[in-house]
Design a protein around this motif. Sequence first.
Motif, short mmCIF file in Angstrom:
data_model
loop_
_atom_site.label_atom_id
_atom_site.label_comp_id
_atom_site.label_asym_id
_atom_site.label_seq_id
_atom_site.Cartn_x
_atom_site.Cartn_y
_atom_site.Cartn_z
N ALA A 1 25.41 69.42 49.04
CA ALA A 1 24.17 69.91 49.54
C ALA A 1 23.53 71.07 48.49
CB ALA A 1 24.28 70.61 50.77
N THR A 2 24.60 71.39 47.42
CA THR A 2 24.28 72.40 46.52
C THR A 2 23.13 71.94 45.72
OG1 THR A 2 26.40 73.21 46.38
CG2 THR A 2 24.94 74.10 44.67
N PRO A 3 22.04 72.70 45.51
CA PRO A 3 20.90 72.25 44.45
C PRO A 3 21.50 72.07 43.13
CG PRO A 3 20.38 74.21 45.52
CD PRO A 3 21.79 73.82 46.03
N ARG A 4 20.73 71.24 42.25
CA ARG A 4 20.98 70.98 40.81
C ARG A 4 20.59 72.21 40.17
NH1 ARG A 4 20.09 66.05 37.92
NH2 ARG A 4 18.20 65.10 39.30
N GLY A 5 21.54 72.65 39.40
CA GLY A 5 21.35 74.15 38.60
C GLY A 5 21.90 75.14 39.09
N ALA A 6 22.33 75.20 40.39
CA ALA A 6 22.84 76.35 41.13
C ALA A 6 24.15 76.85 40.42
CB ALA A 6 23.05 76.40 42.62
N ASP A 7 24.34 77.99 40.50
CA ASP A 7 25.59 78.62 39.75
C ASP A 7 26.65 78.93 40.95
OD1 ASP A 7 27.52 79.76 38.17
OD2 ASP A 7 26.40 81.89 37.95
N THR A 8 27.71 78.14 41.09
CA THR A 8 28.67 78.46 42.15
C THR A 8 29.95 78.52 41.47
OG1 THR A 8 29.75 76.24 42.18
CG2 THR A 8 27.28 76.79 43.59
N VAL B 1 30.07 75.25 29.17
CA VAL B 1 30.42 73.57 29.51
C VAL B 1 28.99 73.11 30.17
CG1 VAL B 1 31.98 72.25 30.35
CG2 VAL B 1 32.87 73.99 29.18
N ILE B 2 28.90 73.82 31.32
CA ILE B 2 27.80 73.43 32.28
C ILE B 2 26.63 74.30 32.58
CG2 ILE B 2 28.72 71.34 33.17
CD1 ILE B 2 29.34 73.14 35.93
N PRO B 3 25.48 74.13 32.90
CA PRO B 3 24.57 74.99 33.14
C PRO B 3 24.30 75.26 34.72
CG PRO B 3 23.26 73.22 32.55
CD PRO B 3 24.77 72.68 32.50
N GLY B 4 25.49 75.27 35.30
CA GLY B 4 25.44 75.04 36.73
C GLY B 4 25.55 73.66 37.38
N LYS B 5 25.53 73.57 38.63
CA LYS B 5 25.49 71.97 38.96
C LYS B 5 24.55 71.27 38.50
CE LYS B 5 25.72 69.33 43.19
NZ LYS B 5 25.21 69.09 44.71
N THR B 6 25.21 70.12 37.87
CA THR B 6 24.33 69.16 37.05
C THR B 6 23.93 68.19 38.09
OG1 THR B 6 26.37 67.90 36.61
CG2 THR B 6 25.35 69.47 34.99
N GLN B 7 24.39 67.82 39.19
CA GLN B 7 23.92 66.63 39.91
C GLN B 7 22.73 67.16 40.94
OE1 GLN B 7 27.22 67.92 40.00
NE2 GLN B 7 28.11 66.55 38.66
N LEU C 1 13.16 80.12 43.52
CA LEU C 1 14.05 80.24 42.70
C LEU C 1 14.32 81.56 42.01
CD1 LEU C 1 13.98 77.01 40.59
CD2 LEU C 1 15.17 77.21 42.85
N ARG C 2 13.50 82.50 41.72
CA ARG C 2 13.64 83.67 40.95
C ARG C 2 14.28 84.77 41.78
NH1 ARG C 2 11.11 84.62 36.34
NH2 ARG C 2 9.21 83.00 36.32
N PRO C 3 13.96 85.04 42.87
CA PRO C 3 14.89 86.06 43.57
C PRO C 3 16.25 85.74 43.97
CG PRO C 3 12.97 85.41 45.05
CD PRO C 3 13.04 84.33 43.99
N GLN C 4 16.79 84.60 43.40
CA GLN C 4 18.27 84.30 43.65
C GLN C 4 19.01 84.13 42.22
OE1 GLN C 4 18.72 80.72 46.46
NE2 GLN C 4 16.45 80.75 46.58
N GLY C 5 20.04 84.98 42.33
CA GLY C 5 20.84 85.30 41.15
C GLY C 5 21.57 83.89 40.81
N ARG C 6 21.67 83.01 41.91
CA ARG C 6 22.34 81.95 41.59
C ARG C 6 21.43 80.67 40.44
NH1 ARG C 6 21.98 77.74 46.72
NH2 ARG C 6 19.77 78.26 47.43
N PHE C 7 20.09 81.05 40.44
CA PHE C 7 19.37 80.38 39.61
C PHE C 7 18.86 81.00 38.20
CE2 PHE C 7 18.42 78.47 43.69
CZ PHE C 7 19.13 77.35 43.67
N LYS C 8 19.50 82.39 38.10
CA LYS C 8 18.90 83.27 37.10
C LYS C 8 18.80 82.69 35.52
CE LYS C 8 20.37 87.74 35.51
NZ LYS C 8 21.59 88.22 35.05
#
Length: 313
Positions: A150-157, A165-171, A271-278
Amino acid sequence: MAGELKLKELSKKQDLFTHGHRMCAGCGAPTLVKMVLLATEYPIIASNATGCLEVSSCISEYTAWKIPWIHSAFENAAATISGVETMYRALKKKGKIQRDIKFIAFGGDGGTYDIGLQSLSGAMERGHDMLYICYDNGAYMNTGIQRSSATPRGADTTTSPVGSVIPGKTQRRKDLTRIMASHNIPYAAQASPSHWLDLMKKVRKALDANGPTFMNIISPCNRGWRSKTDDSIALSRLAVETCYWPLYEIENGVTKVTFKPKEKKPLVEFLRPQGRFKHLFAPENEALLKQLEADVDTEWQRLLKESVDKEKK
Ligand SMILES: Cc1ncc(C[n+]2csc(CCOP(=O)(O)OP(=O)(O)O)c2C)c(N)n1
Ligand code: SF4
């Protein structure tokens, strides 16, 4: 007969999920659980998959739940409640129970989209009279913010970390609401705690469908989203207004968008207020941001085409 869904009426009802639980301040999950339980006047029995909601609401020997509630393993909240519902039907048939009781399973996105999907699919296919509610915060939060489907594409987890290597989740994220509707169940819907009346009406519809039903509810997590604790409801509203999290229902195969923003807001506002998408705002990740925007737009356009009341904007 259920009472009206009016704040004055609702404020007189007993809160069935009480304070004293240990969920983080600003967590979306307890808020939406309160809404779900306030919406119904049926007696409810619930199961809860392992996850933040479960571990923080029932710390031995206390419980925040004022209803019969069963802690299930991570992967089988749907199977657990389907067994209870079967026993209820058998006892009712024998005349040992007279009341109408309804059954709800709660699970996080890890426990629903991933590890509990087989159990959920089976329960829906068998046709139990139960509502499954996924509180979707977009990762396995309880064990330290691991990516889920369920994690959105691009999110940092922690298991899709931004780095060389990757810019967050790629899928792209899985569309579980559609997958559940494809079980040909009478009712599947998406809701958000920011739109409480829409959410509560959907809970009532689901419980009155007399069959297997599913609701996917966005659930802000300030730890995993790296957002402010007092921003949760505002963020869930932005999720809806940017069409990241469209509000819709699929009732007996008919799709209806239940809220259309007057003007769709740009996705970056969510997206902007969330650090996972910074990192998505760095020039080198522009293409990924565009991809995420395209994912959201494609799905929104598809929903609008399918929705029965196309004329309302
Ligand atoms: C079979 C199994 N695997 C792993 C775990 C460890 N575990 C407990 S809670 C959890 C994460 C739950 O994630 P989610 O369902 O998304 O709910 P959240 O914590 O985000 O509320 C994990 C991996 C477990 N309890 N059982
Ligand atoms: S980690 Fe996230 S989901 Fe878990 S209790 Fe805290 S805010 Fe809620």
